[in-house]
Each structure stands twice: as C-alpha cells, then as structure tokens.
Motif scaffolding. Sequence first.
Motif, short mmCIF file in Angstrom:
data_model
loop_
_atom_site.label_atom_id
_atom_site.label_comp_id
_atom_site.label_asym_id
_atom_site.label_seq_id
_atom_site.Cartn_x
_atom_site.Cartn_y
_atom_site.Cartn_z
N GLU A 1 3.50 10.73 -8.32
CA GLU A 1 2.24 11.26 -7.78
C GLU A 1 2.51 12.40 -6.80
O GLU A 1 1.85 13.43 -6.82
N VAL B 1 0.85 -1.21 0.00
CA VAL B 1 0.00 0.00 0.00
C VAL B 1 0.88 1.25 0.00
O VAL B 1 0.70 2.17 -0.82
N ASN C 1 -2.35 9.80 -2.69
CA ASN C 1 -2.90 8.74 -3.55
C ASN C 1 -4.16 8.22 -2.86
O ASN C 1 -4.08 7.54 -1.83
N ASP C 2 -5.34 8.57 -3.42
CA ASP C 2 -6.57 8.21 -2.71
C ASP C 2 -6.97 6.75 -2.92
O ASP C 2 -7.98 6.29 -2.39
N ARG C 3 -6.17 5.99 -3.66
CA ARG C 3 -6.41 4.55 -3.78
C ARG C 3 -5.58 3.75 -2.78
O ARG C 3 -5.58 2.53 -2.78
N ALA C 4 -4.82 4.45 -1.93
CA ALA C 4 -3.95 3.76 -0.98
C ALA C 4 -4.76 3.28 0.22
O ALA C 4 -4.71 3.85 1.32
N SER C 5 -5.53 2.23 -0.02
CA SER C 5 -6.38 1.68 1.04
C SER C 5 -5.88 0.27 1.32
O SER C 5 -5.66 -0.51 0.40
N GLU D 1 -1.81 5.42 4.34
CA GLU D 1 -3.07 4.74 4.10
C GLU D 1 -4.22 5.73 4.37
O GLU D 1 -4.16 6.52 5.32
#
Length: 317
Positions: free
Chosen positions: A184, A176, A268-272, A248
């Motif tokens: 980015e 992650v 990075n808003d996909r870092a879940s 995260e």
Amino acid sequence: VEPTQEWADEVRRLAKARNATLLAHNYQLPAIQDVADHVGDSLALSRIAAEVDSDEIIFCGVHFMAETAKILSPEKRVLIPDERAGCSLADSITADELRAWKAEFPDALVVSYVNTTAEVKGLTDICCTSSNAVDVVASIDPDRDVLFLPDQFLGAHVKRETGRDNIHIWAGECHVHAGINGDELTAQANAHPDADLFIHPECGCATSALYLAGEGFVPEEKVKILSTGGMLDAARETGAAQVLVATEVGMLHQLRKAAPGVDFQAVNDRASCPYMKMITPAAMLRCLREGRDEVFVDADVAEKARKSVERMIAIGN
Ligand code: 13P
Ligand code: SF4
C-alpha cells in the motif's frame, strides 16, 4: 448519541461538576478530541495526568493508558468511559510469558513499550514509548543484553537505529499498524511522488519505507519514521504540500489542525483502532453521569510498575 454542540456542552458541564480533567489520545474520534482538556500521545497524557490538580481523570484512550495514569497518580480517581477498550499489542505478551523469557536471559535488561499491562510493566526495568525507544535503549550499557517487547516493528526500528546486535525482540504486533503494509505504501508513494511520508514505527511498512528511500525511489529526506507526537512537530515544519500518513486514522484530525495548509492523506484509510473507537459520545455521558468505569491497579504491582515508568521519564523524551 450524536456529538452535537449540546452534547459537548453537557460533557463540559458534567466534567466541571465532578472536578474531572478530560484527557484524549490522538487516536480518539475527532469529537472526543475536541471536547477534551488535553489531547496528546500516551507519554504526554501520562505526564499531564500526574500534574493536574483535579480529583478525577477521565482517560479517553485504551485501558493500558488509563492504568499508566493511575500508576503515576494513585491518589486520583481514574475513569475510562469503557473498560473493554483493550489493545491487541498489550495483549501480545502476558506476565507469565515475560517471566519465562527473563529466565532464559537472566542478565538482560527488560525494555517494555508502554503498550503493556501494569503487571508486565512491574517485571520491566525501563519503559519506553515510540518517541523515546531509541534513546532508552541507547542509554543501556552496550555489553548488556536487552529484551525488547512487545512490538516487533518498533524493536526492528530500535535495532536499526542503535546498531546493537544484543537486542532480543518479542514477536508482538498491533493489528492496526501491522496492517498498513509495504504494498500500500509503495502504491501511494508512486501515485504521489512529491508527498512526504510520515510513518509510525509500529507499522508493517516501516521497513518498506526505508527500502524505498535506500533504493532512491523516494528522496531520503521525505521519509520520516515518527511517533504520533513527532508527527505533529514535523507537520508544522514540512515544506511539502501533501503528506502520506501511516498510522491510526484518528491522527489525521490533529495533523490537519496543526498544519491546515497541508493535505494529509492516510496510507490506509481502514486503519482504525476498534478499541480506541469504543470511547463513543454515549460512553462519555455514561462515564460522567455514573462514574464508571473506574480503573484500579493492585498497590504492589503499581509500585513496581511506577519505577519502570519513572526511569523512562528520567531518561527524557
Ligand atoms: P503513542 O504515539 O501515543 O505512543 O501511541 C501509539 C499507539 O499505538 C498507542 O496506541
Ligand atoms: Fe493498541 Fe494498536 Fe489500538 Fe494502539 S492502535 S491501542 S497499539 S491496538
């Protein structure tokens, strides 16, 4: 199951009936953070687990964290709402791999990030977290080789900060954080030139952040390499109107609560983390109703692992 007020009331009622304390990591879903008794980073939560006087701990986080709580409080029952919640970083080194690495450097001291299994901790001299890794390594005799594991980006950060060249770093990573990359970060920093940058040292972009500062693209004082606990302290003190956050995405919830006037945006808003997000509202209810999944650590392994965690706690935060 939706995280409604009725759900939260039922969770609180069941926890009380079980005499359980609910702990939630900063990366949990916002509703899980809000229903918990305590929210924090992995070190803070382990300390709380060792101190609370309830019979049971329900650890809303990933498996190695629940294991650490069990290692520090063997007399308590420790439950995790879904035992499949693992960690790609903890999986990046096995006990056998560490045994083989130690055999190559028999005189070295082993420093392991808490994101490791209990068995790996049992082969470790001193544990660390992202908030105290630099202090832990700095406390070691400068002539002694150090094996640092498993995270290569945190290792690079510690090497930079301590200036040691006798630190050997395992090539593991958290998928992650590694995925939050320099391109980015550079694009976001260019688009928001007045924002502060809060970067977790596990991120792939930590080196780029220092490069941006070093080359004068971003003022040095705006770039902060911080653990999740450190981010919360910095959030309360920042004078910036906007902060770009590289970690995260669950972390944004506590940051926004700590400093409601600041605009926090994910780099990075996909870092879940898919493991953290296995602790769902439904899993919480199942855990509280059925007493599952219980976490067990072999007594011999736990005793060895406890020493390495306690040495870390003695060095401080
Ligand atoms: P802490 O900041 O809680 O040490 O955690 C970082 C992390 O990635 C835990 O999974
Ligand atoms: Fe592990 Fe990374 Fe998830 Fe943290 S964010 S639990 S290090 S996989």
